[in-house]
Design a protein around this motif. Structure first.
Motif, PDB file in Angstrom:
ATOM      1  N   MET A  61     -17.430  -2.429 -16.283  1.00  0.00           N
ATOM      2  CA  MET A  61     -18.854  -2.301 -16.003  1.00  0.00           C
ATOM      3  C   MET A  61     -19.417  -3.671 -15.595  1.00  0.00           C
ATOM      4  SD  MET A  61     -21.323  -0.286 -18.526  1.00  0.00           S
ATOM      5  CE  MET A  61     -22.971   0.168 -18.055  1.00  0.00           C
ATOM      6  N   VAL A 114     -24.049  -5.801 -16.959  1.00  0.00           N
ATOM      7  CA  VAL A 114     -24.600  -5.129 -18.127  1.00  0.00           C
ATOM      8  C   VAL A 114     -25.609  -6.049 -18.773  1.00  0.00           C
ATOM      9  CG1 VAL A 114     -24.112  -4.139 -20.379  1.00  0.00           C
ATOM     10  CG2 VAL A 114     -22.454  -3.949 -18.542  1.00  0.00           C
ATOM     11  N   ALA A 167     -22.377   0.902 -26.369  1.00  0.00           N
ATOM     12  CA  ALA A 167     -22.714  -0.116 -25.361  1.00  0.00           C
ATOM     13  C   ALA A 167     -21.995  -1.428 -25.660  1.00  0.00           C
ATOM     14  CB  ALA A 167     -24.218  -0.341 -25.333  1.00  0.00           C
ATOM     15  N   ASP A 170     -18.667  -1.100 -23.563  1.00  0.00           N
ATOM     16  CA  ASP A 170     -19.060  -1.719 -22.289  1.00  0.00           C
ATOM     17  C   ASP A 170     -18.856  -3.237 -22.290  1.00  0.00           C
ATOM     18  OD1 ASP A 170     -19.835   0.827 -21.698  1.00  0.00           O
ATOM     19  OD2 ASP A 170     -21.987   0.456 -21.894  1.00  0.00           O
TER      20      ASP A 170
END
Ligand SMILES: C[S@@+](CC[C@H](N)C(=O)[O-])C[C@H]1O[C@@H](n2cnc3c(N)ncnc32)[C@H](O)[C@@H]1O
Length: 314
Positions: free
Chosen positions: A1, A4, A125, A129
């Protein structure tokens, strides 16, 4: 990702004026579509209708920043903070980042609002992530320090500062009898309670929480990815030392940078230079047992420079 931002959906505080609120919503759409000039215009209209509209002032500050209008951004962020003196949006952090104000403590209401909003998706998250590994790094460091002094890595009472949902307690669960967790965010504490890992939990600032504990009442204190929200390490370190038993350990992570002193980064967390961490440990009377350059999380798929620190009370 990629890209972020460790941020939940934007905080919205209604102005109480329907028309102003609607202009704000349109402005947000325009901002997201990249029409920044039109967004700024609508936000200015919203603040004319409702001069105490903190969310509109704050967003106007961000749009002005995006437009490269530094002075106007500073003025808007100051209005946002005047409109909401608790500063739930964190306008003062943006002012620090813009170099308009000296580095200072993080507004408590901002941290609380940030993590209250973030709690439902925090673990996915952070862990999934951002490849979060703070608790595992602290665990390894504490084991190594205990091993070096030939003491068992078992702790009767441990305090987890900024415990969040309980990831650090999970890493240390087998080594600790009685876990106490402190966190500013009630929603994070709710999650920690559901983990069943803590004997005691308090919604409190970590420094206040420590102040409420007797001398020599903990064997281990942890702060995983929590001191990144604390500008002045010495205050917390001194109280932690008082609360620890002789031989007790304080293990924590920080983000760092090449220089000395404390900086605030784009992610709105503090980064402490290594000399400043060493000096803070010395100033608070701890002995440094371990300090390693290790990153607790990634951003934009790159490890964020960090330190894993273990300090001992002698
Ligand atoms: C990034 S999270 C880390 C949570 C947990 N330690 C972990 O490793 O998953 C940071 C936590 O610190 C809390 N926090 C930040 N500043 C704090 C303070 N001054 N006192 C208490 N909690 C604080 C936040 O509310 C948040 O839950």
């Amino acid at each position: 990702m990629t890209n972020v931002e460790f941020m939940p959906a934007r905080l919205f505080l209604s102005s109480g004026d329907l028309v102003a609120d609607r202009r704000f919503e349109f402005a947000r759409d325009l901002q997201l579509k990249g029409d920044l000039v039109a967004a700024a215009d609508l936000l200015a209209q919203a603040t004319e209708l409702a001069p105490g509209f903190a969310s509109a002032w704050f967003t106007l500050g961000k749009v002005r920043e995006q437009l490269g209008e530094r002075d106007a951004a500073i003025a808007a962020f100051r209005r946002a903070r005047d409109a909401d003196p608790d500063d739930r949006h964190g306008a003062s952090l943006r002012l620090m980042l813009l170099g308009a104000e000296k580095l200072a403590a993080m507004p408590t209401a901002y941290v609380r609002a940030l993590f209250d909003q973030y709690a439902p998706k925090f673990e996915s998250a952070l862990v999934d992530d951002l490849g979060y590994r703070g608790p595992a790094l602290l665990f390894k460091a504490v084991l190594a320090v205990r091993h070096a002094v030939r003491k068992p890595a078992f702790f009767k009472r441990a305090i987890d500062l900024g415990c969040g949902t309980g990831l650090a307690a999970a890493a240390f669960a087998k080594e600790v009898d009685h876990f106490i967790g402190f966190d500013l965010s009630a929603r994070m504490i709710e999650k920690a309670r559901l983990s069943g890992l803590y004997a005691e939990l308090e919604v409190t600032d970590m420094l206040e929480g420590l102040r409420g504990r007797p001398d020599a009442s903990a064997d281990l204190i942890l702060a995983a990815d929590a001191m990144v929200y604390v500008a002045d390490l010495v205050g917390v370190l001194k109280e932690a030392r008082r609360v620890l038993v002789p031989g007790g350990l304080f293990a924590f992570t920080v983000e760092t940078h090449d220089g000395d002193g404390v900086m605030i980064g784009e992610g709105l967390r503090y980064a402490h230079g290594t000399p400043c961490v060493r000096a803070s440990i010395e100033a608070s009377g701890f002995k440094l047992s371990q300090l390693e350059m290790l990153s607790a999380r990634n951003e934009d798929n790159t490890p964020v420079p960090g330190l894993v620190v273990v300090a001992a009370k002698m």
